[in-house]
Design a protein around this motif. Structure first.
Motif, PDB file in Angstrom:
ATOM      1  N   MET A 162      -0.220   2.771  -4.342  1.00 64.98           N
ATOM      2  CA  MET A 162       0.267   3.473  -3.160  1.00 64.98           C
ATOM      3  C   MET A 162      -0.147   2.752  -1.885  1.00 64.98           C
ATOM      4  SD  MET A 162       2.075   6.118  -4.010  1.00 64.98           S
ATOM      5  CE  MET A 162       2.054   7.111  -2.516  1.00 64.98           C
ATOM      6  N   ARG A 178       2.440   0.320   0.717  1.00 63.19           N
ATOM      7  CA  ARG A 178       2.628   0.707   2.117  1.00 63.19           C
ATOM      8  C   ARG A 178       2.288  -0.435   3.080  1.00 63.19           C
ATOM      9  NH1 ARG A 178       3.387   5.892   3.487  1.00 63.19           N
ATOM     10  NH2 ARG A 178       4.304   4.844   5.286  1.00 63.19           N
ATOM     11  N   THR A 208       8.142   0.898   5.031  1.00 63.85           N
ATOM     12  CA  THR A 208       8.150   1.381   3.637  1.00 63.85           C
ATOM     13  C   THR A 208       8.269   2.897   3.529  1.00 63.85           C
ATOM     14  OG1 THR A 208       5.714   1.418   3.661  1.00 63.85           O
ATOM     15  CG2 THR A 208       6.776  -0.581   2.837  1.00 63.85           C
ATOM     16  N   ASP A 260      10.618   5.205   3.848  1.00 63.84           N
ATOM     17  CA  ASP A 260      11.724   5.892   3.176  1.00 63.84           C
ATOM     18  C   ASP A 260      12.254   5.159   1.943  1.00 63.84           C
ATOM     19  OD1 ASP A 260      11.705   7.907   5.163  1.00 63.84           O
ATOM     20  OD2 ASP A 260      12.854   6.591   6.500  1.00 63.84           O
ATOM     21  N   ASN A 261      11.508   4.181   1.446  1.00 67.38           N
ATOM     22  CA  ASN A 261      11.982   3.410   0.294  1.00 67.38           C
ATOM     23  C   ASN A 261      10.902   3.267  -0.776  1.00 67.38           C
ATOM     24  OD1 ASN A 261      14.760   2.163   1.227  1.00 67.38           O
ATOM     25  ND2 ASN A 261      13.365   1.984   2.973  1.00 67.38           N
ATOM     26  N   LEU A 262      10.083   4.301  -0.923  1.00 71.36           N
ATOM     27  CA  LEU A 262       8.908   4.190  -1.777  1.00 71.36           C
ATOM     28  C   LEU A 262       9.248   3.903  -3.239  1.00 71.36           C
ATOM     29  CD1 LEU A 262       6.658   7.034  -0.306  1.00 71.36           C
ATOM     30  CD2 LEU A 262       6.713   4.609   0.264  1.00 71.36           C
ATOM     31  N   LEU A 263      10.249   4.592  -3.776  1.00 68.42           N
ATOM     32  CA  LEU A 263      10.575   4.425  -5.189  1.00 68.42           C
ATOM     33  C   LEU A 263      11.048   3.012  -5.492  1.00 68.42           C
ATOM     34  CD1 LEU A 263      10.787   5.686  -7.958  1.00 68.42           C
ATOM     35  CD2 LEU A 263      13.108   6.461  -7.393  1.00 68.42           C
ATOM     36  N   ARG A 264      11.937   2.482  -4.657  1.00 71.08           N
ATOM     37  CA  ARG A 264      12.440   1.124  -4.874  1.00 71.08           C
ATOM     38  C   ARG A 264      11.319   0.092  -4.704  1.00 71.08           C
ATOM     39  NH1 ARG A 264      16.882   3.341  -1.818  1.00 71.08           N
ATOM     40  NH2 ARG A 264      18.765   3.493  -3.096  1.00 71.08           N
ATOM     41  N   VAL A 270       8.114   0.585  -5.203  1.00 74.93           N
ATOM     42  CA  VAL A 270       7.253   0.675  -6.388  1.00 74.93           C
ATOM     43  C   VAL A 270       7.856  -0.138  -7.529  1.00 74.93           C
ATOM     44  CG1 VAL A 270       6.456   2.219  -8.216  1.00 74.93           C
ATOM     45  CG2 VAL A 270       6.186   2.890  -5.842  1.00 74.93           C
ATOM     46  N   THR A 271       9.171  -0.021  -7.704  1.00 71.01           N
ATOM     47  CA  THR A 271       9.853  -0.782  -8.754  1.00 71.01           C
ATOM     48  C   THR A 271       9.690  -2.277  -8.539  1.00 71.01           C
ATOM     49  OG1 THR A 271      11.504   0.983  -8.952  1.00 71.01           O
ATOM     50  CG2 THR A 271      12.054  -1.146  -9.921  1.00 71.01           C
TER      51      THR A 271
END
Length: 249
Positions: free
Chosen positions: A156, A160, A186, A188-192, A194-195
């Protein structure tokens, strides 16, 4: 680049850039690795003398490492934004402001790690905490759960702030500005992200598994992935915020 941010598109673009400029990217990476390895090997003999000379040698190693890291980012930005222009020496040399900002954050990170380690060592002197740690060591499930929690927290924080070198190079931001901008980018794009981060970690692991030699290819490639991800995120952010870059406020 489109407003949408696709992980597949990031990988495809990164691979095309790496394939098209393979010799340049690998040549830079190998050259930087050799110079840093020689410098660190030499420093092993000089640092033993102690005193002011050791401090100077360590500082020089830190500067060279910062130049090599930021230089690769500058090279990648050049290959993305100025692909039809020839690469010159100045294209990969960071400014002193870039270097000092990067060193500041490197030292700050080292300070945080050292502080947490010192706190941990002090807590171990407490009988209650020491018994708690011993209990964790004999309880595999609890230890694995704690490791998972620590990994998630690390991921996390990393995702960021992982674009701070990009802002240092691309926007000439200072250390604090780059952290704030990375956090804003970062949001509004946390999931992407993380990927992407997991893919990067996976490539680095594969590089080490290939007798360590594969890291010569996978490490530069993963850095290209990060820069391409950054550029797509910035372009998307600029479109959504009327041409404004992420704020350092």
């Amino acid at each position: 680049m489109e407003k949408s941010f696709s992980v597949i598109e990031v990988l495809e673009t990164s691979w095309e850039i790496t394939k098209k400029n393979f010799l340049v990217i690998i040549g830079y990476s190998v050259t930087a690795f050799i110079i840093l390895a020689l410098m660190q090997f030499t420093s092993m003999f000089l640092i033993g003398s102690g005193g002011f000379l050791s401090f100077i040698i360590l500082f020089l190693v830190l500067i060279l490492n910062s130049m090599a890291t930021l230089g690769f980012y500058k090279l990648t930005f050049h290959l993305i934004d100025k692909e039809n222009e020839d690469i010159e020496i100045k294209s990969v040399i960071p400014t002193w402001k870039n270097i000092s900002s990067f060193i500041t954050l490197t030292l700050f990170l080292g300070f945080i790690v050292a502080t947490f380690n010192l706190i941990y060592q002090k807590l171990l002197t407490l009988d209650t905490f020491s018994k708690f740690i011993d209990q964790l060591k004999v309880t595999p499930i609890a230890l694995e759960l704690l490791a998972v929690i620590a990994f998630v927290l690390l991921m996390m924080v990393t995702m960021r702030f992982m674009f701070f070198p990009c802002f240092i190079v691309d926007d000439d931001s200072n250390s604090i500005e780059s952290l704030r901008q990375s956090r804003a980018l970062t949001q509004d794009n946390l999931l992407r992200i993380v990927t992407v981060l997991l893919i990067v970690v996976g490539f680095i692991i594969l590089g080490f598994l290939a007798l360590g030699v594969g890291i010569i290819v996978t490490y530069p490639f993963t850095n290209v992935i990060l820069v391409v991800t950054y550029r797509k995120l910035v372009n998307s952010y600029v479109q959504e915020h009327d041409g404004q870059l992420p704020s350092a406020e």
